[in-house]
Motif scaffolding. Sequence first.
Motif, PDB file in Angstrom:
ATOM      1  N   LYS A 204       0.833  -1.203   0.000  1.00 24.89           N
ATOM      2  CA  LYS A 204       0.000   0.000   0.000  1.00 24.89           C
ATOM      3  C   LYS A 204       0.866   1.252   0.000  1.00 24.89           C
ATOM      4  CE  LYS A 204      -4.153  -1.986   2.041  1.00 24.89           C
ATOM      5  NZ  LYS A 204      -3.763  -3.381   1.872  1.00 24.89           N
ATOM      6  N   LEU A 205       2.036   1.176   0.621  1.00 21.93           N
ATOM      7  CA  LEU A 205       2.952   2.308   0.592  1.00 21.93           C
ATOM      8  C   LEU A 205       3.471   2.542  -0.816  1.00 21.93           C
ATOM      9  CD1 LEU A 205       4.076   4.329   2.628  1.00 21.93           C
ATOM     10  CD2 LEU A 205       6.077   2.864   2.893  1.00 21.93           C
ATOM     11  N   VAL A 206       3.609   1.487  -1.579  1.00 23.39           N
ATOM     12  CA  VAL A 206       4.025   1.616  -2.977  1.00 23.39           C
ATOM     13  C   VAL A 206       2.957   2.346  -3.785  1.00 23.39           C
ATOM     14  CG1 VAL A 206       4.434   0.302  -5.088  1.00 23.39           C
ATOM     15  CG2 VAL A 206       5.592  -0.349  -2.993  1.00 23.39           C
ATOM     16  N   VAL A 207       1.686   2.151  -3.446  1.00 25.21           N
ATOM     17  CA  VAL A 207       0.608   2.867  -4.126  1.00 25.21           C
ATOM     18  C   VAL A 207       0.768   4.371  -3.909  1.00 25.21           C
ATOM     19  CG1 VAL A 207      -1.883   3.265  -4.212  1.00 25.21           C
ATOM     20  CG2 VAL A 207      -0.991   0.939  -3.979  1.00 25.21           C
ATOM     21  N   PHE A 208       1.077   4.759  -2.664  1.00 26.15           N
ATOM     22  CA  PHE A 208       1.313   6.173  -2.376  1.00 26.15           C
ATOM     23  C   PHE A 208       2.512   6.688  -3.162  1.00 26.15           C
ATOM     24  CE2 PHE A 208       3.773   9.275   0.086  1.00 26.15           C
ATOM     25  CZ  PHE A 208       2.868  10.323   0.125  1.00 26.15           C
ATOM     26  N   THR A 209       3.577   5.900  -3.209  1.00 26.39           N
ATOM     27  CA  THR A 209       4.769   6.296  -3.955  1.00 26.39           C
ATOM     28  C   THR A 209       4.446   6.463  -5.435  1.00 26.39           C
ATOM     29  OG1 THR A 209       6.153   5.073  -2.391  1.00 26.39           O
ATOM     30  CG2 THR A 209       7.152   5.683  -4.482  1.00 26.39           C
ATOM     31  N   PHE A 210       3.605   5.571  -5.960  1.00 24.76           N
ATOM     32  CA  PHE A 210       3.233   5.630  -7.373  1.00 24.76           C
ATOM     33  C   PHE A 210       2.497   6.929  -7.707  1.00 24.76           C
ATOM     34  CE2 PHE A 210      -0.062   4.968 -10.599  1.00 24.76           C
ATOM     35  CZ  PHE A 210       0.710   4.595 -11.692  1.00 24.76           C
ATOM     36  N   VAL A 211       1.443   7.252  -6.943  1.00 25.91           N
ATOM     37  CA  VAL A 211       0.662   8.451  -7.263  1.00 25.91           C
ATOM     38  C   VAL A 211       1.470   9.717  -6.970  1.00 25.91           C
ATOM     39  CG1 VAL A 211      -1.591   7.381  -6.995  1.00 25.91           C
ATOM     40  CG2 VAL A 211      -0.463   8.331  -4.989  1.00 25.91           C
ATOM     41  N   ASN A 212       2.350   9.666  -5.971  1.00 22.66           N
ATOM     42  CA  ASN A 212       3.183  10.827  -5.657  1.00 22.66           C
ATOM     43  C   ASN A 212       4.186  11.096  -6.779  1.00 22.66           C
ATOM     44  OD1 ASN A 212       4.226  12.875  -3.653  1.00 22.66           O
ATOM     45  ND2 ASN A 212       6.061  11.634  -3.893  1.00 22.66           N
ATOM     46  N   ASP A 213       4.874  10.051  -7.232  1.00 18.35           N
ATOM     47  CA  ASP A 213       5.834  10.204  -8.329  1.00 18.35           C
ATOM     48  C   ASP A 213       5.134  10.627  -9.619  1.00 18.35           C
ATOM     49  OD1 ASP A 213       7.647   9.387  -6.490  1.00 18.35           O
ATOM     50  OD2 ASP A 213       8.208   7.525  -7.478  1.00 18.35           O
ATOM     51  N   LEU A 214       3.949  10.067  -9.838  1.00 17.20           N
ATOM     52  CA  LEU A 214       3.196  10.429 -11.038  1.00 17.20           C
ATOM     53  C   LEU A 214       2.818  11.911 -11.008  1.00 17.20           C
ATOM     54  CD1 LEU A 214       2.049   9.120 -13.606  1.00 17.20           C
ATOM     55  CD2 LEU A 214      -0.083   8.741 -12.359  1.00 17.20           C
ATOM     56  N   GLY A 215       2.405  12.390  -9.835  1.00 20.83           N
ATOM     57  CA  GLY A 215       2.075  13.800  -9.701  1.00 20.83           C
ATOM     58  C   GLY A 215       3.278  14.695  -9.931  1.00 20.83           C
TER      59      GLY A 215
ATOM     60  N   LEU B  73       1.583   9.308 -21.032  1.00 15.64           N
ATOM     61  CA  LEU B  73       1.778   7.860 -21.119  1.00 15.64           C
ATOM     62  C   LEU B  73       3.180   7.465 -20.647  1.00 15.64           C
ATOM     63  CD1 LEU B  73       0.789   5.075 -21.994  1.00 15.64           C
ATOM     64  CD2 LEU B  73       1.571   5.604 -24.321  1.00 15.64           C
ATOM     65  N   ALA B  74       4.195   8.222 -21.055  1.00 16.78           N
ATOM     66  CA  ALA B  74       5.566   7.928 -20.638  1.00 16.78           C
ATOM     67  C   ALA B  74       5.720   8.053 -19.129  1.00 16.78           C
ATOM     68  CB  ALA B  74       6.535   8.875 -21.352  1.00 16.78           C
ATOM     69  N   SER B  75       5.043   9.021 -18.534  1.00 18.11           N
ATOM     70  CA  SER B  75       5.088   9.189 -17.080  1.00 18.11           C
ATOM     71  C   SER B  75       4.490   7.980 -16.368  1.00 18.11           C
ATOM     72  CB  SER B  75       4.341  10.463 -16.672  1.00 18.11           C
ATOM     73  OG  SER B  75       4.897  11.603 -17.282  1.00 18.11           O
ATOM     74  N   LEU B  76       3.388   7.484 -16.908  1.00 25.06           N
ATOM     75  CA  LEU B  76       2.756   6.295 -16.326  1.00 25.06           C
ATOM     76  C   LEU B  76       3.695   5.091 -16.388  1.00 25.06           C
ATOM     77  CD1 LEU B  76      -0.869   6.653 -17.744  1.00 25.06           C
ATOM     78  CD2 LEU B  76      -0.261   6.579 -15.315  1.00 25.06           C
TER      79      LEU B  76
ATOM     80  N   CYS C 119       5.438   3.263 -13.209  1.00 22.94           N
ATOM     81  CA  CYS C 119       5.210   1.827 -12.982  1.00 22.94           C
ATOM     82  C   CYS C 119       6.534   1.106 -12.772  1.00 22.94           C
ATOM     83  CB  CYS C 119       4.459   1.217 -14.163  1.00 22.94           C
ATOM     84  SG  CYS C 119       2.710   1.660 -14.252  1.00 22.94           S
ATOM     85  N   GLY C 120       7.557   1.498 -13.534  1.00 23.17           N
ATOM     86  CA  GLY C 120       8.872   0.884 -13.388  1.00 23.17           C
ATOM     87  C   GLY C 120       9.497   1.175 -12.029  1.00 23.17           C
ATOM     88  N   THR C 121       9.428   2.436 -11.594  1.00 21.19           N
ATOM     89  CA  THR C 121       9.995   2.772 -10.277  1.00 21.19           C
ATOM     90  C   THR C 121       9.213   2.117  -9.148  1.00 21.19           C
ATOM     91  OG1 THR C 121       8.672   4.816 -10.228  1.00 21.19           O
ATOM     92  CG2 THR C 121      10.924   4.969 -11.076  1.00 21.19           C
ATOM     93  N   SER C 122       7.895   1.962  -9.330  1.00 24.39           N
ATOM     94  CA  SER C 122       7.088   1.285  -8.301  1.00 24.39           C
ATOM     95  C   SER C 122       7.466  -0.186  -8.191  1.00 24.39           C
ATOM     96  CB  SER C 122       5.599   1.429  -8.620  1.00 24.39           C
ATOM     97  OG  SER C 122       5.218   2.782  -8.628  1.00 24.39           O
TER      98      SER C 122
ATOM     99  N   PHE D 168      18.411   9.007  -5.751  1.00 25.70           N
ATOM    100  CA  PHE D 168      18.899   9.799  -6.877  1.00 25.70           C
ATOM    101  C   PHE D 168      18.380   9.233  -8.198  1.00 25.70           C
ATOM    102  CE2 PHE D 168      22.025  10.781 -10.177  1.00 25.70           C
ATOM    103  CZ  PHE D 168      22.146  12.152 -10.026  1.00 25.70           C
ATOM    104  N   ALA D 169      18.412   7.913  -8.324  1.00 24.66           N
ATOM    105  CA  ALA D 169      17.951   7.278  -9.562  1.00 24.66           C
ATOM    106  C   ALA D 169      16.471   7.536  -9.806  1.00 24.66           C
ATOM    107  CB  ALA D 169      18.223   5.772  -9.504  1.00 24.66           C
ATOM    108  N   GLU D 170      15.687   7.637  -8.738  1.00 23.83           N
ATOM    109  CA  GLU D 170      14.246   7.820  -8.883  1.00 23.83           C
ATOM    110  C   GLU D 170      13.869   9.268  -9.190  1.00 23.83           C
ATOM    111  OE1 GLU D 170      10.083   7.030  -6.409  1.00 23.83           O
ATOM    112  OE2 GLU D 170      12.010   6.434  -5.570  1.00 23.83           O
ATOM    113  N   PHE D 171      14.524  10.216  -8.528  1.00 24.95           N
ATOM    114  CA  PHE D 171      14.073  11.612  -8.591  1.00 24.95           C
ATOM    115  C   PHE D 171      14.954  12.527  -9.429  1.00 24.95           C
ATOM    116  CE2 PHE D 171      12.183  10.346  -4.396  1.00 24.95           C
ATOM    117  CZ  PHE D 171      10.865  10.449  -4.811  1.00 24.95           C
TER     118      PHE D 171
END
Length: 299
Positions: free
Chosen positions: A81-92, A131-134, A138-141, A180-183
């Motif tokens: 569930k924490l990954v879900v938060f990370t997903f929507v946060n990174d997407l935003g 689409l690329a952001s999605l 998904c890859g980082t999640s 660093f790799a993620e952000f």
Amino acid sequence: MLASHLVSHLVLTVIQVLFGIFVNGLIVIVNGTDLIKQRKLIPLDLLVSCLAISRMGIQLAFFYINLALLSLIKFPQFTEKLVVFTFVNDLGLWFATWLSVYYCTKIATVAHPLLFWLKTKISKLVPWLILASLLYTCGTSAVHVKYKWVFYGEDFLSLFFPNVTAPIEVTPSLQFAFLFAEFALPLFIFLISSLLLIFSLGRHAWQVRNTWTGPRNPRTHVHVRAFLSILSFLALYLCHYLIVALIFFQIFKLRSFLFLFCTFTVGSYHSVHSITLILGNPKMKQNAKALLLLGKCGQ
């Protein structure tokens, strides 16, 4: 029984979530109404709508995690569930980055072949950027799920799983490498586009101010307002990254006042920036005001 600062944090979090959903929901309704009336949605409104929808998801996930953090609900399968938060946060964050790029290409007057090419193509690129952001998120999640010990740390996960132990040794350098790799990529793109836009607006405002004679040029006010809007956007964005880094490296003790303040600040970013988007867009501001007045008349 919860300590006083935990109760205060819970109350403020409830207010923050309701306000965030209201503000971002207002953006979605306004743009959705335009879509129904005009049967089309311009690329900017599409990008802003996607950003608002992702932030509504962030607010709900943020509230759920805060309830678990305060031990008010049981949280089975917490890391998932924490990954879900990370997903929507990174997407935003990615949508906010592309919004900055969009503004830069449409407003900045910097003479560069890449910027000129983007000026002519950005409207067609917006759906592909979404689409690329999605796909990227998904890859980082997926990496978050596989290496959750690196991202969240044993101390944080032990709040929800008392007898848990990390299968690998997590060092600060390893955590920094993952962070660093993620952000790094969205942060780099955002900084370049924002600084170019700020430079262009500042230079243009200075030129108009020094060449205009007679009454005050109304365009100067528009450019100053755009300059201040982008500057506040940049400050909010960088503040969000700073606070995320503090939480990520667990600088403060979990459930301490400073830790809860950091989490509250992260949640506030998504509401405050959405307000600046409404106030900085005359059309959206007017439509939002009309929608609010319609709601009051209907009561």
